[in-house]
Design an enzyme around this catalytic site. Structure first.
Site: not given
Ligand code: GRF
Length: 201
Positions: A13-14, A92-94, A108, A110, A145, A175
Protein backbone atom coordinates in the site's frame (compact mmCIF):
# COMPACT_ATOMS: atom_id res chain seq x y z
CA UNK A 1 -18.30 19.20 -3.42
CA UNK A 2 -15.18 17.12 -3.05
CA UNK A 3 -15.12 13.98 -5.18
CA UNK A 4 -15.00 10.66 -3.35
CA UNK A 5 -12.54 7.94 -4.22
CA UNK A 6 -12.31 4.28 -3.21
CA UNK A 7 -8.86 2.68 -3.25
CA UNK A 8 -8.37 -1.02 -3.91
CA UNK A 9 -5.06 -2.46 -2.67
CA UNK A 10 -3.85 -5.97 -1.87
CA UNK A 11 -0.59 -5.53 -0.02
CA UNK A 12 2.02 -3.02 1.08
CA UNK A 13 0.00 0.00 0.00
CA UNK A 14 2.78 2.51 -0.58
CA UNK A 15 0.83 4.01 -3.49
CA UNK A 16 -2.21 4.27 -1.23
CA UNK A 17 0.02 6.06 1.28
CA UNK A 18 1.11 8.51 -1.41
CA UNK A 19 -2.57 9.31 -1.99
CA UNK A 20 -3.18 9.74 1.75
CA UNK A 21 -0.14 12.04 1.99
CA UNK A 22 -1.28 14.15 -0.97
CA UNK A 23 -4.74 14.55 0.59
CA UNK A 24 -3.14 15.54 3.89
CA UNK A 25 -0.81 18.01 2.20
CA UNK A 26 -3.83 19.59 0.48
CA UNK A 27 -2.46 18.98 -3.02
CA UNK A 28 -5.22 16.44 -3.65
CA UNK A 29 -8.65 17.78 -2.76
CA UNK A 30 -10.66 14.57 -2.60
CA UNK A 31 -12.15 12.48 0.10
CA UNK A 32 -11.01 8.87 0.42
CA UNK A 33 -14.26 7.06 1.21
CA UNK A 34 -12.76 3.61 1.71
CA UNK A 35 -9.88 1.23 1.33
CA UNK A 36 -11.21 -2.02 -0.13
CA UNK A 37 -8.93 -5.03 0.06
CA UNK A 38 -9.05 -8.70 -0.85
CA UNK A 39 -6.32 -9.49 1.71
CA UNK A 40 -7.01 -9.29 5.46
CA UNK A 41 -3.24 -9.14 6.10
CA UNK A 42 -2.52 -6.23 3.76
CA UNK A 43 -0.34 -3.53 5.34
CA UNK A 44 -2.56 -1.07 3.47
CA UNK A 45 -5.16 -1.73 6.20
CA UNK A 46 -2.83 -0.33 8.88
CA UNK A 47 -2.23 2.74 6.72
CA UNK A 48 -5.99 3.28 6.32
CA UNK A 49 -6.59 2.92 10.05
CA UNK A 50 -3.88 5.48 10.88
CA UNK A 51 -5.51 7.89 8.45
CA UNK A 52 -9.01 7.11 9.76
CA UNK A 53 -10.17 5.84 6.40
CA UNK A 54 -12.89 3.14 6.54
CA UNK A 55 -11.67 -0.33 5.59
CA UNK A 56 -13.73 -2.92 3.74
CA UNK A 57 -12.23 -6.40 3.63
CA UNK A 58 -13.58 -8.77 1.01
CA UNK A 59 -11.41 -11.77 1.82
CA UNK A 60 -10.82 -13.70 -1.40
CA UNK A 61 -10.02 -16.91 0.48
CA UNK A 62 -13.47 -16.98 2.06
CA UNK A 63 -15.42 -17.34 -1.17
CA UNK A 64 -15.98 -20.71 -2.85
CA UNK A 65 -15.56 -19.30 -6.35
CA UNK A 66 -14.17 -16.30 -8.15
CA UNK A 67 -17.69 -15.40 -9.30
CA UNK A 68 -18.97 -15.22 -5.73
CA UNK A 69 -15.95 -13.23 -4.60
CA UNK A 70 -16.49 -10.75 -7.43
CA UNK A 71 -20.16 -10.40 -6.63
CA UNK A 72 -19.27 -9.50 -3.03
CA UNK A 73 -16.55 -7.14 -4.19
CA UNK A 74 -18.89 -5.36 -6.61
CA UNK A 75 -21.51 -4.99 -3.95
CA UNK A 76 -18.92 -3.53 -1.53
CA UNK A 77 -17.81 -1.08 -4.22
CA UNK A 78 -21.38 -0.08 -4.99
CA UNK A 79 -22.09 0.53 -1.33
CA UNK A 80 -19.15 2.93 -1.11
CA UNK A 81 -20.43 4.48 -4.36
CA UNK A 82 -17.28 6.45 -5.21
CA UNK A 83 -16.84 8.92 -8.06
CA UNK A 84 -13.56 7.17 -8.89
CA UNK A 85 -12.13 3.72 -8.15
CA UNK A 86 -8.35 3.68 -7.81
CA UNK A 87 -6.51 0.38 -8.22
CA UNK A 88 -3.30 0.91 -6.27
CA UNK A 89 -1.57 -2.45 -6.17
CA UNK A 90 -4.74 -4.52 -6.40
CA UNK A 91 -3.24 -7.81 -7.44
CA UNK A 92 -6.17 -9.56 -9.09
CA UNK A 93 -7.68 -9.21 -12.51
CA UNK A 94 -11.11 -7.60 -12.24
CA UNK A 95 -13.96 -9.32 -14.02
CA UNK A 96 -15.85 -7.59 -16.81
CA UNK A 97 -18.95 -6.94 -14.73
CA UNK A 98 -17.00 -4.86 -12.21
CA UNK A 99 -15.12 -2.99 -14.91
CA UNK A 100 -18.38 -2.22 -16.73
CA UNK A 101 -19.93 -0.92 -13.50
CA UNK A 102 -17.43 2.00 -13.45
CA UNK A 103 -16.97 3.05 -17.07
CA UNK A 104 -14.33 5.79 -17.32
CA UNK A 105 -14.33 5.93 -13.52
CA UNK A 106 -11.65 3.41 -12.64
CA UNK A 107 -7.88 3.89 -12.93
CA UNK A 108 -4.85 1.65 -12.30
CA UNK A 109 -1.15 2.18 -11.63
CA UNK A 110 1.18 -0.17 -13.48
CA UNK A 111 4.97 -0.38 -12.99
CA UNK A 112 5.90 -0.39 -16.67
CA UNK A 113 5.63 1.82 -19.71
CA UNK A 114 2.48 0.42 -21.25
CA UNK A 115 1.68 -1.07 -23.66
CA UNK A 116 4.93 -2.94 -22.89
CA UNK A 117 5.10 -5.49 -20.08
CA UNK A 118 1.52 -5.96 -18.99
CA UNK A 119 0.53 -8.28 -16.16
CA UNK A 120 2.68 -9.25 -13.22
CA UNK A 121 6.36 -8.34 -12.67
CA UNK A 122 6.52 -5.47 -15.16
CA UNK A 123 9.93 -4.46 -13.82
CA UNK A 124 11.40 -7.95 -14.23
CA UNK A 125 9.95 -8.21 -17.72
CA UNK A 126 11.61 -4.89 -18.60
CA UNK A 127 15.00 -6.10 -17.29
CA UNK A 128 14.69 -9.44 -19.06
CA UNK A 129 13.85 -7.71 -22.30
CA UNK A 130 16.91 -5.45 -22.00
CA UNK A 131 15.11 -2.13 -22.45
CA UNK A 132 17.10 1.01 -21.64
CA UNK A 133 14.18 2.96 -20.19
CA UNK A 134 11.41 1.72 -17.94
CA UNK A 135 8.75 3.53 -15.94
CA UNK A 136 5.19 3.62 -14.76
CA UNK A 137 1.76 4.26 -16.22
CA UNK A 138 -1.56 5.37 -14.79
CA UNK A 139 -4.41 4.40 -17.13
CA UNK A 140 -8.15 4.00 -17.25
CA UNK A 141 -9.28 0.44 -16.71
CA UNK A 142 -11.15 -1.33 -19.47
CA UNK A 143 -11.73 -5.01 -20.09
CA UNK A 144 -8.32 -5.51 -21.66
CA UNK A 145 -5.56 -6.29 -19.10
CA UNK A 146 -3.52 -3.11 -18.45
CA UNK A 147 -4.92 -1.90 -21.75
CA UNK A 148 -7.11 1.18 -21.18
CA UNK A 149 -6.38 4.78 -22.27
CA UNK A 150 -3.21 6.21 -20.73
CA UNK A 151 -3.44 9.23 -18.41
CA UNK A 152 0.10 9.77 -17.09
CA UNK A 153 3.46 8.07 -17.66
CA UNK A 154 6.93 8.66 -16.31
CA UNK A 155 10.13 7.05 -17.50
CA UNK A 156 13.36 6.21 -15.66
CA UNK A 157 16.66 4.87 -16.98
CA UNK A 158 17.56 1.21 -16.61
CA UNK A 159 21.10 1.17 -15.23
CA UNK A 160 23.86 -1.33 -15.96
CA UNK A 161 23.82 -2.90 -12.50
CA UNK A 162 20.08 -2.89 -11.91
CA UNK A 163 18.32 -5.87 -10.48
CA UNK A 164 14.56 -6.17 -10.12
CA UNK A 165 14.60 -4.48 -6.69
CA UNK A 166 16.68 -1.44 -7.62
CA UNK A 167 14.66 -0.86 -10.78
CA UNK A 168 11.36 -1.34 -8.93
CA UNK A 169 12.44 1.20 -6.31
CA UNK A 170 13.40 3.78 -8.95
CA UNK A 171 10.05 3.32 -10.68
CA UNK A 172 8.09 3.35 -7.40
CA UNK A 173 9.37 6.81 -6.56
CA UNK A 174 7.54 8.11 -9.65
CA UNK A 175 4.48 5.92 -9.11
CA UNK A 176 4.00 7.85 -5.89
CA UNK A 177 3.88 11.09 -7.88
CA UNK A 178 1.95 9.91 -10.91
CA UNK A 179 -0.96 8.30 -9.08
CA UNK A 180 -2.01 11.34 -6.99
CA UNK A 181 -1.48 13.50 -10.09
CA UNK A 182 -3.83 11.34 -12.20
CA UNK A 183 -6.44 11.35 -9.42
CA UNK A 184 -6.17 15.13 -9.18
CA UNK A 185 -6.69 15.56 -12.93
CA UNK A 186 -9.70 13.24 -12.86
CA UNK A 187 -11.24 14.96 -9.88
CA UNK A 188 -10.78 18.39 -11.45
CA UNK A 189 -12.75 17.06 -14.47
CA UNK A 190 -9.75 17.66 -16.70
CA UNK A 191 -9.52 14.26 -18.39
CA UNK A 192 -11.31 13.70 -21.68
CA UNK A 193 -11.17 10.23 -23.21
CA UNK A 194 -11.07 10.40 -27.01
CA UNK A 195 -10.76 6.86 -28.30
CA UNK A 196 -7.42 5.56 -27.04
CA UNK A 197 -6.17 9.02 -26.15
CA UNK A 198 -6.72 10.98 -22.99
CA UNK A 199 -6.72 14.72 -23.51
CA UNK A 200 -5.84 16.84 -20.46
CA UNK A 201 -7.75 20.12 -20.53
C1 GRF B 1 3.22 -1.15 -7.48
O1 GRF B 1 4.45 -1.33 -8.13
C2 GRF B 1 2.10 -1.00 -8.48
O2 GRF B 1 2.48 -0.34 -9.64
C3 GRF B 1 1.78 -2.43 -8.79
O3 GRF B 1 1.91 -3.11 -7.58
C4 GRF B 1 2.82 -2.41 -6.73
C5 GRF B 1 2.07 -2.10 -5.47
O4 GRF B 1 2.88 -1.46 -4.52
N1 GRF B 1 0.47 -2.54 -9.42
P1 GRF B 1 2.23 -0.77 -3.25
O5 GRF B 1 1.30 -1.82 -2.62
O6 GRF B 1 1.46 0.43 -3.70
O7 GRF B 1 3.37 -0.44 -2.34
Amino acid sequence: MKKRIAVLASGRGSNFQAVIDAIRAGTLKVSCAALITDNPHAYAITRAQSAKIPVVIVDYSRYPSREEYERALLSAMQQVSPDLVVLAGYMRILGGEIVRAFPGRMINIHPALLPSFTGLHGQRQALDHGVKVAGCTVHFVDECLDGGPIIVQHCVPVLENDDEDTLAERILHYEHRCLPEAIRLFCEDRLVIEGRRVRIR
